[in-house]
Design an enzyme around this catalytic site. Sequence first.
Site, mmCIF file in Angstrom:
data_model
loop_
_atom_site.group_PDB
_atom_site.id
_atom_site.type_symbol
_atom_site.label_atom_id
_atom_site.label_comp_id
_atom_site.label_asym_id
_atom_site.label_seq_id
_atom_site.Cartn_x
_atom_site.Cartn_y
_atom_site.Cartn_z
ATOM 1 C CE LYS A 192 -14.723 8.452 0.097
ATOM 2 N NZ LYS A 192 -14.854 8.599 -1.078
ATOM 3 C CD GLU A 266 -12.861 -7.531 -1.545
ATOM 4 O OE1 GLU A 266 -12.129 -7.803 -2.673
ATOM 5 O OE2 GLU A 266 -13.319 -8.315 -1.222
ATOM 6 C CB CYS A 300 -11.217 -6.031 -7.119
ATOM 7 S SG CYS A 300 -12.667 -6.576 -6.528
ATOM 8 C CD GLU A 397 -6.103 -4.107 -9.111
ATOM 9 O OE1 GLU A 397 -5.705 -3.155 -8.340
ATOM 10 O OE2 GLU A 397 -7.189 -4.858 -9.210
HETATM 11 P P1 NAI Z 1 -8.726 4.352 -4.161
HETATM 12 O O1 NAI Z 1 -8.363 3.178 -3.329
HETATM 13 O O2 NAI Z 1 -7.918 5.586 -4.185
HETATM 14 O O3 NAI Z 1 -10.304 4.815 -3.983
HETATM 15 C C1 NAI Z 1 -11.092 3.892 -3.232
HETATM 16 C C2 NAI Z 1 -12.037 4.707 -2.366
HETATM 17 O O4 NAI Z 1 -11.170 5.000 -1.191
HETATM 18 C C3 NAI Z 1 -12.707 6.100 -2.925
HETATM 19 O O5 NAI Z 1 -13.941 6.084 -2.183
HETATM 20 C C4 NAI Z 1 -11.769 7.154 -2.327
HETATM 21 O O6 NAI Z 1 -12.300 8.223 -2.007
HETATM 22 C C5 NAI Z 1 -11.205 6.451 -0.957
HETATM 23 N N1 NAI Z 1 -9.959 6.912 -0.563
HETATM 24 C C6 NAI Z 1 -8.766 7.417 -1.255
HETATM 25 N N2 NAI Z 1 -7.827 7.856 -0.398
HETATM 26 C C7 NAI Z 1 -8.384 7.441 1.043
HETATM 27 C C8 NAI Z 1 -7.663 7.640 2.142
HETATM 28 N N3 NAI Z 1 -6.522 7.959 2.503
HETATM 29 N N4 NAI Z 1 -8.341 6.982 3.185
HETATM 30 C C9 NAI Z 1 -9.911 6.616 3.095
HETATM 31 N N5 NAI Z 1 -10.169 6.422 1.647
HETATM 32 C C10 NAI Z 1 -9.753 6.886 0.791
HETATM 33 O O7 NAI Z 1 -8.683 3.989 -5.733
HETATM 34 P P2 NAI Z 1 -8.841 4.968 -6.973
HETATM 35 O O8 NAI Z 1 -7.820 5.957 -6.598
HETATM 36 O O9 NAI Z 1 -9.956 5.502 -7.469
HETATM 37 O O10 NAI Z 1 -7.849 3.910 -8.223
HETATM 38 C C11 NAI Z 1 -6.894 3.659 -8.390
HETATM 39 C C12 NAI Z 1 -6.509 2.484 -8.580
HETATM 40 O O11 NAI Z 1 -6.745 1.583 -7.621
HETATM 41 C C13 NAI Z 1 -7.210 1.881 -9.891
HETATM 42 O O12 NAI Z 1 -6.416 2.094 -10.995
HETATM 43 C C14 NAI Z 1 -7.112 0.334 -9.381
HETATM 44 O O13 NAI Z 1 -5.996 -0.240 -9.895
HETATM 45 C C15 NAI Z 1 -7.510 0.228 -8.106
HETATM 46 N N6 NAI Z 1 -8.657 0.072 -7.558
HETATM 47 C C16 NAI Z 1 -9.112 -1.268 -7.218
HETATM 48 C C17 NAI Z 1 -10.036 -1.619 -6.561
HETATM 49 C C18 NAI Z 1 -10.901 -2.597 -6.255
HETATM 50 O O14 NAI Z 1 -11.882 -2.984 -6.030
HETATM 51 N N7 NAI Z 1 -9.752 -3.714 -5.919
HETATM 52 C C19 NAI Z 1 -11.365 -0.428 -6.831
HETATM 53 C C20 NAI Z 1 -10.875 1.009 -7.214
HETATM 54 C C21 NAI Z 1 -9.652 1.162 -7.491
#
Ligand code: NAI
Length: 799
Positions: A192, A266, A300, A397
């Site tokens: 996804k 991760e 990240c 972050e």
């Molecule tokens: P997120 O963690 O919500 O999204 C990442 C992925 O997880 C997306 O594909 C999303 O659709 C999916 N997702 C969301 N809720 C889920 C659930 N309950 N179960 C399974 N999948 C789910 O990140 P978001 O909201 O896009 O960004 C928010 C903050 O997260 C950012 O500001 C940043 O600080 C952090 N982030 C960190 C990342 C990293 O690589 N460490 C990558 C993206 C965001």
Amino acid sequence: MPQVRDILDTMDYGTSPEASDVARAWLAAHGDGFGHFIEGAFTPPGDDTFDVSNPATGETLARVAQGSAADVDAAVAAAARAFPGWSATPGHVRARHLYALARLVQKRERFLAVLETLDNGKPIREARDIDVPLVARHFYHHAGWAELIETEFPGQVPVGVCGQIIPWNFPLLMLAWKIAPALAAGNTVVLKPAEFTPLTALAFAEICREAGLPPGVVNIVCGDGSTGAALVRHPCVAKVAFTGSTEVGRQIREATAGSGKKLSLELGGKSPFVVFADADLDAAVEGVVDAIWFNGGQVCCAGSRILVQEGVAERFYAKLRRRMATLRTGDPLDKSTDVGAIVAPVQLDRIRSLVAAGEAEGGTLFQADTDLPATGCFFPPSLFTDVEPASTVAEVEIFGPVAVAMTFRTLDEAVALGNNTRYGLAASIWSENIDLALDVAARVKAGVVWINATNVFDAAAGFGGFKESGFGREGGREGLEEYLTHPVREVKRASLTGRANGLSALPAGAPAASVALPTIDRTAKLFIGGKQVRPDGGHSTTVFGPRGAPLGQAALGNRKDIRNAVEAAEKAASWGATTGHSRAQVLYYVAENLSARASEFQDRLSLMTGASAEEAALEVEISVRRTFFYAAWADKYDGRVHATRARHVTLAMNESFGVMGLVCPDEAPLLALVSLLMPVLAMGNRAVLVPSPTHPLAATDLYQVLETSDVPPGVVNIVTGERDALAKTLAEHDGVAALWYAGPPDGIAAVERASAGNLKPTWASAHPPRDWFHAREAQGREYLRRATQVKNVWVPYGE
Ligand code: NAI
């Protein structure tokens, strides 16, 4: 007419936009919208869709289907149907498929880079020179693993259907990090993509079709978090791999607790970027550019916390501000752009509010004087100084182009500040003194450490974090382990000799269980910090034999006792710093002392469990042998040196976790305990161990063995009592870095759920399937691997 000198002075430049016509033609051809990619075909987009837009302009690029639980179900079913065929496909043939994907990615490099830039807002220079080449590299590298997997991972099998969820910051690269190892190992996947950036994943789906990948091996379902949650929950998904926020990682840990699914997470970071006074400051300034303005800081492992040695701080900041003034923020498709667009308005708002919080808390904000485009999601490169280590911007972050800088005086202070975070993803160390740099590399708690470099990646090196940055690794040999498993063996009660795995003869003169019963007034205490101590609550419980006869009393430890034990273990840190050779000697000594008291242990086992004299003797003998086995490994479970990028060598170091919790099963009460404890000690961890509650005396008898074997105080701590209550305290405790639990299934679910707090890795096995007598089941490298975490240190090497 301006002179060259004037141009150099002003840095005015002409725009140099990358053509986007091919990508736009592709989007136009899908003007009706995109469905999901299931079993080798696209579904119709349907009515429930969402718009995907270009963050640099706000224009809508495409309409994409929002995946429902039924869509997830269909995709998982397709992957499950494809699994038997794909997993049985010879590695060599799978390698050819991965190679074909790599080739097609290379052939579409320009198209994919432009599409990524349109969708995500990252500068085309990065998409073109970093993201897409690394995607191809990942598929090539894993084509190689598919070829070698049968010989390099003998006896291991693919896990099954993998549910993979990726974020928006490196959409295609994260897809490659997930799909390439999964396929190489023989798994099938449902991936996804993030809702902000699904387009390159859909383009990749077309590549899968073109490459002739069998239908169902790769399935892509688009949608938001609810789609991701449905995928995580699906009962036919055997492995979940997630990259994203720590919050969602925690939810996934909770959602999968007790399900038996393999999990790798991760997550976020707040990685230190440490500049020592003797660093090449100009190189370090360029390092900061790559650390925090690469991909607009939406990385990240971004080096978002700059720590500068006090004596050079002002000089360094001045250089940095001058460099910031030359960074170009703007049109991501312009080949001269350094900092592109922020992925979406919601992320831009988040960055703005965190920066406002930083100013409110007294930080000094510097922003380069750049003319930002009037529309679109842009934020200028920013630097906070005068920041307190406990302030919001130093802890949270930000995931944007915002660095915070602090100073330190001594090396110890640098390490303390560097580790002053709940995360542990990466660190970057800048110094011309290799001794100093490697000293810090060893002490920093991070899964990836770059020396005089930053944000360098390669498919051959593992990537992943410590602490709340998650667990599991992606890339290289370590990453592949996440997609393999040991087949579940049906345990038949073989003859004792067979189970002994080579221990054909019992020790000569093994006595029968004939020793007098221990008297009831004998109460075993707890073993904490090298001392036998009374339990905090002052309670104990009677331990009975198989026919109900009381055998003795065992202390009933509580939460406080566990906390004391963890504290004692934390103080015994020198165990991890000592050599494997020294630890081996201690373990040999334990084995010898256990052996010397074999008959005593044997009698106790017979009395407690009703085991025959022969079986009890065998349990003790194998316990001794197993201790010898791990003593042998203590100085041999080496790391690796990965051949990665030019001018680097990447050292994959197997590091101890620190304090580990071990929770023992009821079967084979002595042998199971030894099987859990010895690999953990051999690798330099300290243990807080909860023995079987029904047969705790095998553990309490061990106190004297430990005391007489030079095991330093605090290295082994044993708390008897109610297993699941104590296990929960261990799972919740921030000082416990990893937890092994060998108990009943509901206990597994409870500890996995409770571990979501600090996201410690857990390794749980339900009893009774593990045959503790059998070396293939209960002994070996897997135990050593689970007792360590890999730190990948990138060291400058060669020209
Ligand atoms: P997120 O963690 O919500 O999204 C990442 C992925 O997880 C997306 O594909 C999303 O659709 C999916 N997702 C969301 N809720 C889920 C659930 N309950 N179960 C399974 N999948 C789910 O990140 P978001 O909201 O896009 O960004 C928010 C903050 O997260 C950012 O500001 C940043 O600080 C952090 N982030 C960190 C990342 C990293 O690589 N460490 C990558 C993206 C965001």
